[in-house]
Scaffold this motif. Structure first.
Motif, PDB file in Angstrom:
ATOM      1  N   ASN A 292       5.198 -11.778  16.461  1.00 51.47           N
ATOM      2  CA  ASN A 292       3.565 -11.932  17.338  1.00 51.47           C
ATOM      3  C   ASN A 292       3.282 -13.555  17.217  1.00 51.47           C
ATOM      4  O   ASN A 292       2.564 -13.892  17.965  1.00 51.47           O
ATOM      5  CB  ASN A 292       2.763 -11.425  16.483  1.00 51.47           C
ATOM      6  N   SER A 293       4.088 -14.210  16.364  1.00 54.54           N
ATOM      7  CA  SER A 293       3.708 -15.671  16.190  1.00 54.54           C
ATOM      8  C   SER A 293       4.538 -16.741  16.775  1.00 54.54           C
ATOM      9  O   SER A 293       4.533 -18.011  16.979  1.00 54.54           O
ATOM     10  CB  SER A 293       3.691 -15.986  14.677  1.00 54.54           C
ATOM     11  N   LEU A 294       5.453 -16.115  17.828  1.00 55.98           N
ATOM     12  CA  LEU A 294       6.398 -16.946  18.665  1.00 55.98           C
ATOM     13  C   LEU A 294       5.712 -17.817  19.544  1.00 55.98           C
ATOM     14  O   LEU A 294       6.328 -18.892  20.132  1.00 55.98           O
ATOM     15  CB  LEU A 294       7.561 -15.955  19.194  1.00 55.98           C
ATOM     16  N   GLY A 295       4.874 -17.367  20.245  1.00 57.19           N
ATOM     17  CA  GLY A 295       3.939 -18.331  21.226  1.00 57.19           C
ATOM     18  C   GLY A 295       4.717 -18.234  22.494  1.00 57.19           C
ATOM     19  O   GLY A 295       5.118 -17.249  23.088  1.00 57.19           O
ATOM     20  N   ALA A 296       5.010 -19.559  22.855  1.00 55.34           N
ATOM     21  CA  ALA A 296       5.572 -19.926  24.079  1.00 55.34           C
ATOM     22  C   ALA A 296       6.882 -19.630  24.068  1.00 55.34           C
ATOM     23  O   ALA A 296       7.638 -19.267  25.424  1.00 55.34           O
ATOM     24  CB  ALA A 296       5.571 -21.176  24.381  1.00 55.34           C
ATOM     25  N   TYR A 297       7.836 -19.336  23.199  1.00 54.05           N
ATOM     26  CA  TYR A 297       9.115 -19.026  23.212  1.00 54.05           C
ATOM     27  C   TYR A 297       9.344 -17.589  23.551  1.00 54.05           C
ATOM     28  O   TYR A 297       8.538 -16.721  22.936  1.00 54.05           O
ATOM     29  CB  TYR A 297       9.629 -19.459  21.854  1.00 54.05           C
ATOM     30  N   SER A 298      10.518 -17.315  24.175  1.00 55.19           N
ATOM     31  CA  SER A 298      10.956 -15.950  24.464  1.00 55.19           C
ATOM     32  C   SER A 298      11.697 -15.418  23.325  1.00 55.19           C
ATOM     33  O   SER A 298      12.252 -16.406  22.476  1.00 55.19           O
ATOM     34  CB  SER A 298      11.747 -15.703  25.648  1.00 55.19           C
ATOM     35  N   LYS A 299      11.762 -14.074  23.058  1.00 55.36           N
ATOM     36  CA  LYS A 299      12.314 -13.756  21.993  1.00 55.36           C
ATOM     37  C   LYS A 299      13.812 -13.925  22.090  1.00 55.36           C
ATOM     38  O   LYS A 299      14.576 -14.234  21.055  1.00 55.36           O
ATOM     39  CB  LYS A 299      12.317 -12.312  22.155  1.00 55.36           C
ATOM     40  N   LEU A 300      14.672 -13.869  23.348  1.00 56.35           N
ATOM     41  CA  LEU A 300      15.856 -14.133  23.389  1.00 56.35           C
ATOM     42  C   LEU A 300      16.203 -15.738  23.192  1.00 56.35           C
ATOM     43  O   LEU A 300      16.943 -15.783  22.524  1.00 56.35           O
ATOM     44  CB  LEU A 300      16.393 -13.984  24.893  1.00 56.35           C
TER      45      LEU A 300
END
Length: 551
Positions: A292-300
């Motif tokens: 949930n804290s990744l922000g602008a980055y995609s999970k991939l």
């Protein structure tokens, strides 16, 4: 409060069940606990569990390091001190530097200071993870000694790299020679504080009469005093706990009474079990918060960066371990080393055994949310996610493949030590022989005059025959010896049943019953050691009625 308590109890119950399952599946329990925590994190309605970094560094880390230091062999630690020092300091600094430059070149928005911050977080193998995973595998003694010694000390070097990199990110400046001097000061001061406080507790244990309960409480507060005192004077709390634990462990034979030592061992076994299980479960439970804290980055994207850094960390350690083997062979011409020809098999195992754990995750979580200017700390979420992926890849990935790698490599014990059961038999034989020599030389008159002392001598002589496989009547009759052990075990079970009946009679005090139960426990434990020596392999405990006197 009730919900929090219920959640904690539920997690402890889950830890127990998963460890039981890991024993059935013959998997290292840290792997199953992390995967179990991951699975629980997706359970609908389960409250999010957030790790407080101060909780890890102050509550969990001191006792876990202290327990690991306590059971580390000082003799082996000193023999392999050069290898341990290189891995704990040199490899940590090298890994931090390579991770820094790779992340700076590949990950958008990463500065070199942020790269060193990430490197300081993911560079050290975890003491708890390494010892927990490796103890379940059949490895030569030297490899275990090196890995345990390295994982004890490397937290200090990595946390120092982390703190200097964090200061560089916040201030925008970094002076390498000041950092190097501060590193030496912090490390040396941490060792000095650890040894100084350990001497105080040494005096308390040796010259003050303490009950087993008081002794156990003193051992429980020792790691916290070591860690907090060192941190209060801006020294390395990790080095203080490790140095103090090694010193007190080395002196334990002279400062602890048998009753104190026995109760302390049982208490620490329970404490270590709970803390070890909790930290690995907490690692898995952090996944939703991290995603949930990744922000602008995609999970991939984040997964790709995490796999890249994991690859860098694993390969750097493997190549360095192999190169160090050649360096050891070369330098043996000029100085004395533990092994002048280590070969390639042992270094391959050491190189593939760098499991990361809770210290790395706690360090990443301790990164502040805001910088000095009040802005969000740059790339904090990405550092946290990459750290989680590195832990998952090294702990689960390497932990699951290590048994296969060990069988494929075919590593052998170059020290040519006797198996543990044979060492136990040999040591027991020497102890009995020394006791008999003392009886014959100093108490010959008492042996002839006193039936009790004479019976003691006969008992020791029978033990000597058993431990050396020299029973004249059964020397070549394994079936008769096995029958003897079976009957002996059954007699102990019968005595337990009789003790349970006596427990219900009012004329016998519960303290007397408990003491007799302890005697039976010790007798059965000794019987198991004799059975292992007879079969020349560790055996399961003999079957007996599952009776236990209520405490």
């Amino acid at each position: 409060m009730h919900e929090t308590l219920l959640l904690c109890l539920g997690l402890l119950l889950t830890v127990c069940l998963l460890i039981i399952l890991s024993q059935r599946l013959r998997l290292p329990y840290p792997i199953l606990l992390v995967l179990g925590g991951l699975a629980l994190s997706f359970v609908p309605g389960l409250p999010l569990v957030k790790i407080n970094p101060d909780l890890i560094f102050l509550i969990f880390l001191p006792p876990l390091l202290y327990e690991a230091a306590w059971f580390t062999s000082w003799k082996d630690f000193w023999r392999w001190r050069r290898v341990i020092s290189f891995l704990a300091f040199g490899l940590v600094f090298l890994t931090s530097g390579i991770v820094a430059y790779v992340s700076w070149a590949v990950i958008p928005g990463f500065t070199l200071a942020l790269g060193f911050l990430l490197g300081g977080v993911v560079s050290p193998p975890d003491a708890v993870a390494a010892t927990s995973v490796m103890r379940s595998m059949s490895l030569p003694r030297r490899i275990m000694a090196i890995l345990e010694g390295e994982s004890l000390v490397n937290d200090a070097s990595s946390l120092i790299v982390f703190r200097f990199a964090l200061a560089a990110v916040l201030s925008g400046s970094f002076v390498w020679y000041e950092a190097a001097g501060q590193f030496v000061l912090v490390t040396v001061l941490g060792v000095a504080v650890g040894l100084g406080i350990a001497l105080v507790f040494y005096a308390l244990h040796r010259w003050l009469t303490v009950t087993p309960s008081t002794h156990t409480v003193l051992t429980l507060i020792t790691p916290y005093i070591l860690y907090m005192t060192a941190e209060a004077v801006h020294a390395s709390g990790v080095m203080a706990v490790v140095s103090g634990g090694l010193f007190l462990s080395y002196q334990s034979a002279t400062i602890f009474t048998p009753a104190n030592r026995r109760q302390g061992i049982h208490t620490w076994a329970t404490v270590g079990f709970v803390l070890n299980g909790a930290v690995f479960m907490l690692i898995g439970l952090q996944l939703p918060l991290i995603i949930n804290s990744l922000g602008a980055y995609s999970k991939l994207e984040a997964i790709g960066y995490g796999l890249l850094i994991s690859f860098v960390v694993i390969v750097t350690r493997l190549i360095t371990a192999l190169l160090s083997s050649h360096f050891t062979h070369w330098v043996s011409r000029y100085i004395t080393v533990g092994d002048a020809n280590p070969g390639w098999r042992g270094p391959v195992i050491v190189g593939c055994s760098g499991m990361r754990g809770v210290v790395s995750l706690a360090a990443a979580l301790s990164i502040p949310l805001l910088d000095n200017a009040g802005r969000p700390f740059p790339e904090r979420n990405m550092v946290l996610f990459i750290t989680f992926i590195v832990i998952l890849m090294t702990l689960v990935g390497q932990g699951l493949t290590l048994p296969w790698l060990i069988r494929w490599v075919g590593v052998e014990d170059l020290d040519h030590l006797q198996p543990e059961h044979e060492q136990q038999r040999a040591v027991r034989s020497q102890l009995i022989a020394q006791a008999l020599d003392t009886l014959n030389e100093q108490y010959a008159t008492q042996v002839q005059r006193s039936s009790l002392v004479g019976a003691l001598k006969q008992k020791l002589e029978k033990e000597a025959h058993l431990s050396t496989h020299q029973l004249p009547a059964v020397e070549n009759d394994e079936q008769e010896v096995t029958e003897y052990y079976h009957i002996y075990s059954e007699l102990i079970g019968v005595q337990r049943q009789a003790l349970l009946k006596l427990r219900s009679q009012e004329e016998y005090d519960d303290d007397v019953i408990r003491k007799q139960e302890t005697q039976l426990d010790l007798e059965e434990e000794r019987l198991l050691l004799l059975m292992e020596a007879q079969s020349q392999a560790p055996t399961a405990p003999p079957e007996r009625p599952a009776l236990h006197v209520a405490k």
